[in-house]
Design a protein around this motif. Sequence first.
Motif, short mmCIF file in Angstrom:
data_model
loop_
_atom_site.label_atom_id
_atom_site.label_comp_id
_atom_site.label_asym_id
_atom_site.label_seq_id
_atom_site.Cartn_x
_atom_site.Cartn_y
_atom_site.Cartn_z
N VAL A 194 41.14 -34.86 -8.33
CA VAL A 194 41.91 -35.83 -8.00
C VAL A 194 41.65 -36.95 -9.06
N GLU A 195 42.13 -38.88 -9.10
CA GLU A 195 42.69 -39.41 -10.68
C GLU A 195 40.57 -40.46 -9.64
N GLU A 196 40.12 -40.80 -8.65
CA GLU A 196 39.00 -40.86 -8.69
C GLU A 196 38.22 -40.01 -7.19
N VAL A 197 36.90 -41.13 -7.81
CA VAL A 197 36.79 -40.97 -6.22
C VAL A 197 35.38 -41.81 -5.89
N HIS A 198 34.17 -42.45 -4.72
CA HIS A 198 32.86 -42.54 -4.42
C HIS A 198 32.59 -41.55 -4.79
N TRP A 199 30.71 -42.59 -4.88
CA TRP A 199 30.15 -41.32 -5.30
C TRP A 199 29.11 -42.12 -4.48
N VAL A 200 27.94 -41.34 -4.11
CA VAL A 200 26.97 -41.45 -3.99
C VAL A 200 25.60 -40.63 -4.80
N GLY A 201 24.36 -41.12 -4.84
CA GLY A 201 23.43 -39.98 -5.91
C GLY A 201 22.09 -40.87 -5.26
N PHE B 31 29.28 -50.14 3.12
CA PHE B 31 29.53 -50.42 1.67
C PHE B 31 31.49 -49.46 0.95
N LEU B 32 31.12 -48.69 1.92
CA LEU B 32 31.76 -47.90 1.29
C LEU B 32 33.23 -47.51 1.97
N LEU B 33 33.43 -48.12 3.26
CA LEU B 33 34.55 -48.39 4.24
C LEU B 33 35.11 -49.63 3.60
#
Length: 301
Positions: free
Chosen positions: A113-120, A297-299
């Motif tokens: 995939v070219e991009e991702v969302h990230w939760v850390g 936040f993500l959506l």
Amino acid sequence: MSILSALSRWFSGPASAAFAECDVRCASAAGLHRMAYTEWGERDNPRVLVCVHGLTRNCRDFDRLAGALARDYRVVCPDVVGRGRSGWLKDPAGYGFPQYVADMMVLLARLDVEEVHWVGTSMGGLIGMIIASQPDSPVSRLVLNDVGPVITSESLRRIGDYVGKAPRFDSFADAEQYIRLVSAPFGALSDAQWRQLTESSVRRGDDGKWGMVYDPAIGEPFRQAYLLHQDVDLWPVYDAIRCPTLAVRGAQSDLLTADTHAAMGQRGPRAQLAEIADVGHAPMFLDDAQIAVVKGFLLEA
């Protein structure tokens, strides 16, 4: 892998979702190792969320969050090397962010995939910060859970006092008592939640005793940091982040101070700020209210 073998690796998960257990081969200076991960949702979903755990934790911490987001994302939760189902490094000196970042980039290449969302969470947030700060970063939306550009010496000492030093337990009940003690900052979890966390934190050995599912050697490089008796300053990394960012803080956290949290909203990516009451380090996203903070936040993207 045969079709039958692949199907046998699917399990029921929280929130009526399902996940697959997968792994990818990575490299260190001392040789190869495998990094395990769980994958939720549809594999052809172009929207991908990567969730990365804290120092002594593992991918199963995100079962509730991943189950809640599996209809919106392909959710991928890795076990950082030395934790969970992942392999252990032959040379403990490799347990550090250069290796962790390199392994995550191998994982993203596997996902294609070219991009991702990230939760850390904690360490996972720092890995995300480092990747998000790079030019041409694949991280397009970032959630930092109880971690920021300043790591206090107080929190380093607290974590260093127990990481890699857990005893082996005669019973599962003894293991759960230990998990409740060292993880007390997670807040007032239910008995069922503590049991779930313990089940994913320990495994029974051939000798019948229970042990933590991480390599005790992960603590050695970590303790070198807190022996310096000073805060860790990562503001240049944070200031280089350009993607939308949410900074979540446990209101009683000793790792992410209120002052640092407030400053994260004023500089760098000017993060949106959220604080979880009655929790220290770190919120675990095990209840609907905490999940809603992240999901909202993500959506909104």
